[in-house]
Design a protein around this motif. Structure first.
Motif, PDB file in Angstrom:
ATOM      1  N   SER A   1       0.838  -1.201   0.000  1.00 16.23           N
ATOM      2  CA  SER A   1       0.000   0.000   0.000  1.00 16.23           C
ATOM      3  C   SER A   1       0.868   1.244   0.000  1.00 16.23           C
ATOM      4  O   SER A   1       1.857   1.325   0.742  1.00 16.23           O
ATOM      5  CB  SER A   1      -0.908   0.034   1.243  1.00 16.23           C
ATOM      6  N   LEU A   2       0.470   2.203  -0.817  1.00 13.25           N
ATOM      7  CA  LEU A   2       1.076   3.534  -0.774  1.00 13.25           C
ATOM      8  C   LEU A   2       0.202   4.383   0.143  1.00 13.25           C
ATOM      9  O   LEU A   2      -0.946   4.670  -0.175  1.00 13.25           O
ATOM     10  CB  LEU A   2       1.149   4.150  -2.176  1.00 13.25           C
ATOM     11  N   ILE A   3       0.731   4.739   1.294  1.00 15.34           N
ATOM     12  CA  ILE A   3      -0.006   5.538   2.270  1.00 15.34           C
ATOM     13  C   ILE A   3       0.358   6.999   2.037  1.00 15.34           C
ATOM     14  O   ILE A   3       1.448   7.448   2.393  1.00 15.34           O
ATOM     15  CB  ILE A   3       0.323   5.127   3.723  1.00 15.34           C
ATOM     16  N   GLU A   4      -0.574   7.726   1.426  1.00  9.51           N
ATOM     17  CA  GLU A   4      -0.266   9.091   1.021  1.00  9.51           C
ATOM     18  C   GLU A   4      -0.319  10.071   2.177  1.00  9.51           C
ATOM     19  O   GLU A   4       0.350  11.111   2.155  1.00  9.51           O
ATOM     20  CB  GLU A   4      -1.230   9.522  -0.095  1.00  9.51           C
ATOM     21  N   THR A   5      -1.141   9.786   3.175  1.00 10.00           N
ATOM     22  CA  THR A   5      -1.263  10.655   4.355  1.00 10.00           C
ATOM     23  C   THR A   5      -1.144   9.790   5.607  1.00 10.00           C
ATOM     24  O   THR A   5      -2.153   9.341   6.153  1.00 10.00           O
ATOM     25  CB  THR A   5      -2.607  11.405   4.356  1.00 10.00           C
ATOM     26  N   PRO A   6       0.077   9.534   6.080  1.00  8.83           N
ATOM     27  CA  PRO A   6       0.260   8.605   7.200  1.00  8.83           C
ATOM     28  C   PRO A   6       0.016   9.226   8.573  1.00  8.83           C
ATOM     29  O   PRO A   6       0.730   8.934   9.532  1.00  8.83           O
ATOM     30  CB  PRO A   6       1.721   8.180   7.043  1.00  8.83           C
ATOM     31  N   LYS A   7      -1.008  10.091   8.681  1.00  8.69           N
ATOM     32  CA  LYS A   7      -1.264  10.736   9.973  1.00  8.69           C
ATOM     33  C   LYS A   7      -1.907   9.787  10.962  1.00  8.69           C
ATOM     34  O   LYS A   7      -1.888  10.036  12.165  1.00  8.69           O
ATOM     35  CB  LYS A   7      -2.129  11.979   9.789  1.00  8.69           C
ATOM     36  N   PHE A   8      -2.509   8.682  10.465  1.00  7.81           N
ATOM     37  CA  PHE A   8      -3.110   7.694  11.354  1.00  7.81           C
ATOM     38  C   PHE A   8      -2.260   6.431  11.406  1.00  7.81           C
ATOM     39  O   PHE A   8      -2.771   5.316  11.467  1.00  7.81           O
ATOM     40  CB  PHE A   8      -4.533   7.360  10.916  1.00  7.81           C
ATOM     41  N   MET A   9      -0.938   6.612  11.396  1.00  5.55           N
ATOM     42  CA  MET A   9      -0.016   5.495  11.488  1.00  5.55           C
ATOM     43  C   MET A   9       0.853   5.658  12.729  1.00  5.55           C
ATOM     44  O   MET A   9       1.342   6.754  13.012  1.00  5.55           O
ATOM     45  CB  MET A   9       0.870   5.412  10.241  1.00  5.55           C
TER      46      MET A   9
END
Length: 344
Positions: free
Chosen positions: A110-118
């Motif tokens: 997966s390409l996580i474009e907005t990893p603010k919930f990681m």
């Protein structure tokens, strides 16, 4: 495989918009491709998914398009929580090799474009799969919904619906550790046995065998309910409202009985909110992510001291995802339903 290389990417897609009950045929296993590189300047991360969680979520129907959860568009990859490993990063907070949990998709890469919930995983002396449940979203949901919303006190009477599920089993144990009297409901005798003999609930009952939920609750709570942790909704919520004590608290985590209905059931006993001065509050775990460090400290200590029991139902391979999700909605899963996509 080298960075930037294009590789095959197995995925699970939602075929079309869903009306009514989700079926296994509404999902399809597909094979796309992805580049093993996070685009330069994107602040995205490219991850390899290790474990994926099966969650009952009200996101399948157009009628629920205003959900606070991430909606899944027809033809797109199903999203959800998982445990992943960073293969490439253009984000300053993440680097290659980092393990993390958070919002990802049902696919191999997966390409996580907005990893603010990681969230980075630093404690690896527990099973990584626990970060889809006990140490992840369900655990934080139990913590926030019980402690932050319900403000429990020693000796109070606590009822948990869907109590053998990923969240319910944790709430019940939190309540017992607080010194509360705890009763749970579940959908089979085997689950009832687990609640009483493994998770330490004081009592539990099979709601499918109860023709009168009001009478069942009066049997287990002759003095009424102080705290209700709501996972079901519908008829159960209606019966609970009749049995709440004055100044009781209801924490609304989920309403799984309503997710796949074309016409939602009405609740008739809401006047009890007024006469009994009940506080009922729904919540979304995303609003409590700032409490994750506090929660993690508490839960890791409980695990270290042997005070928490946790059950998972782990299946192998993305191709097992659709059938596992359907089993979850049918009540055939005990504990946390987890898909093992690959080994680390």
């Amino acid at each position: 495989m080298g960075k930037g290389e294009e590789v095959s990417n197995k995925q699970v897609l939602l075929k079309d918009s869903v009306y009514g009950s989700l079926k296994e045929t509404d999902m399809v296993l597909s094979r796309g491709t992805t580049h093993l590189k996070a685009p330069q300047g994107s602040k995205a991360i490219l991850v390899k998914n290790i474990y994926l969680a099966c969650d009952p979520r009200p996101i399948w129907s157009k009628g629920l398009s205003n959900t606070i959860d991430y909606p899944i568009e027809a033809g797109s990859v199903i999203s959800g929580f998982g445990v992943s490993k960073v293969l490439d990063s253009d984000h300053p907070d993440f680097k290659e090799g980092d393990l993390m949990w958070g919002m990802t998709r049902w696919e191999e890469y997966s390409l996580i474009e907005t990893p603010k919930f990681m969230f980075k995983i630093h404690n690896t002396d527990v099973p990584l799969s626990y970060y889809t449940g006990l140490l992840g979203m369900p655990g934080l949901s139990a913590y926030a919904g019980f402690f932050e919303i319900c403000s429990p006190k020693k000796g109070e009477y606590v009822f948990v619906s869907s109590a053998s599920g990923a969240v319910g089993q944790i709430v019940g144990q939190f309540a017992k550790l607080m010194g509360c009297y705890v009763v749970g409901s579940a959908g089979s005798d085997d689950k009832v046995d687990l609640l009483k003999n493994k998770f330490g609930f004081d009592e539990a009952f099979n709601y499918k065998k109860e023709h009168d939920l009001d009478a069942a609750l009066k049997r287990y709570f002759p003095n009424g309910i102080d705290i209700y942790f709501e996972n079901v909704g519908g008829k159960m919520l209606d019966a609970v409202l009749l049995n709440m004590r004055q100044h009781g608290r209801i924490s609304g985590c989920g309403m799984i009985s309503q997710y796949n209905l074309e016409q939602h059931e009405g609740v008739h006993n809401l006047f009890n909110l007024i006469t009994k001065r009940i506080r009922m509050e729904g919540f979304v775990v995303f609003d409590y992510f700032h409490l994750y460090p506090n929660f993690l400290d508490l839960i890791l200590q409980y695990i270290k001291e042997g005070k928490m029991v946790y059950i998972e139902d782990i299946v192998e391979g993305l191709e097992s995802g659709p059938s596992t999700l359907i089993r979850l909605y049918a009540g055939h899963i005990v504990g946390r339903a987890v898909i093992c996509v690959t080994t680390e």
